[in-house]
Scaffold this active site. Structure first.
Site, PDB file in Angstrom:
ATOM      1  N   GLU A  92      19.652   1.130 -42.081  1.00  0.00           N
ATOM      2  CA  GLU A  92      20.959   1.554 -42.587  1.00  0.00           C
ATOM      3  C   GLU A  92      20.773   2.746 -43.502  1.00  0.00           C
ATOM      4  O   GLU A  92      20.080   2.649 -44.522  1.00  0.00           O
ATOM      5  CB  GLU A  92      21.627   0.407 -43.350  1.00  0.00           C
ATOM      6  CG  GLU A  92      22.912   0.794 -44.054  1.00  0.00           C
ATOM      7  CD  GLU A  92      23.368  -0.223 -45.084  1.00  0.00           C
ATOM      8  OE1 GLU A  92      24.143   0.155 -45.979  1.00  0.00           O
ATOM      9  OE2 GLU A  92      22.938  -1.394 -44.994  1.00  0.00           O
ATOM     10  N   LYS A 106      28.641  -8.929 -45.224  1.00  0.00           N
ATOM     11  CA  LYS A 106      27.663  -8.595 -46.253  1.00  0.00           C
ATOM     12  C   LYS A 106      28.191  -9.078 -47.600  1.00  0.00           C
ATOM     13  O   LYS A 106      29.218  -8.593 -48.083  1.00  0.00           O
ATOM     14  CB  LYS A 106      27.443  -7.080 -46.289  1.00  0.00           C
ATOM     15  CG  LYS A 106      26.473  -6.628 -47.356  1.00  0.00           C
ATOM     16  CD  LYS A 106      26.300  -5.127 -47.350  1.00  0.00           C
ATOM     17  CE  LYS A 106      27.478  -4.420 -47.966  1.00  0.00           C
ATOM     18  NZ  LYS A 106      27.228  -2.966 -48.147  1.00  0.00           N
TER      19      LYS A 106
END
Length: 214
Positions: free
Chosen positions: A40, A129
């Site tokens: 990411e 998340k």
């Protein structure tokens, strides 16, 4: 195997900031060699779209690259057009989730409360998340799995090699590791890259340990 399944199988997402076109490939390769294949790159990183394109072009399916800290649908689309396979957001934005799913990518929305977690999942996020996870710790994940056992949760923020297995044991499906995995350095040396590979291996082993202890 789908992008989401690959992310779940490895169980570790490397969160990278302040990488450059010169350093991104050696770092990505070192992480890959250690078993971490989900990368990411946060969108506040300069030339983030170039970085995504570069990883996609040079490493192909060896790793999966996505954009993080995405606050709106426009930024999500730009990252997807650059080749991002997943979009991470720190908050619940329906428009961002919709844009990500429209292009067939994996959506990971950030949430903190049970209501936000359920809302994000109902809006189409593939994984949630929990951020900042350091505020609540592994026990939160165990408690949330009671009423919401079907929602995949991933802690980010304060995750390190010492608590990864605890989060996984408590019910998290994966972890997001930032500076505790990819530490910023002024110079990328062979020793730095070897250490990065070793840390990646340690995170993967911690995930396996947590799964075996459930």
């Amino acid at each position: 195997m789908t992008v989401l399944q690959r992310m779940l199988d490895t169980g570790v997402v490397a969160v990278m900031r302040k990488t450059t076109p010169e350093t991104i490939i050696p770092i990505a390769q070192a992480l890959r060699d250690g078993g971490v294949t989900s990368l990411e790159i946060t969108v506040e990183t300069p030339k983030v779209l170039t970085l995504i394109e570069k990883v996609k072009d040079e490493l192909g399916d060896e790793v999966m690259v996505g954009a993080g800290t995405v606050l709106d649908a426009e930024t999500a689309r730009a990252a997807l057009m650059a080749g991002a396979s997943f979009i991470f957001s720190p908050t619940v934005r329906e428009e961002t989730i919709e844009m990500t799913k429209r292009y067939g990518a994996v959506s990971v929305a950030g949430a903190f409360t049970p209501t936000e977690i359920l809302t994000a999942y109902e809006k189409g996020a593939d994984m949630i998340k929990v951020f900042p996870a350091s505020i609540v710790g592994p026990r939160f994940f165990k408690d949330i799995k009671g009423p919401l056992p079907h929602i995949p949760l991933m802690p980010t923020g304060g995750v390190d090699i010492n608590n990864t297995s605890d989060y996984i044991k408590a019910g998290a499906v994966a972890v997001g590791a930032g500076s505790t995995l990819v530490k910023q350095a002024d110079q990328i040396t062979d020793n730095y890259l070897a250490d990065l590979t070793n840390k990646a291996k340690a995170f993967i082993e911690a995930v396996e340990k947590g799964r075996n202890e459930r």
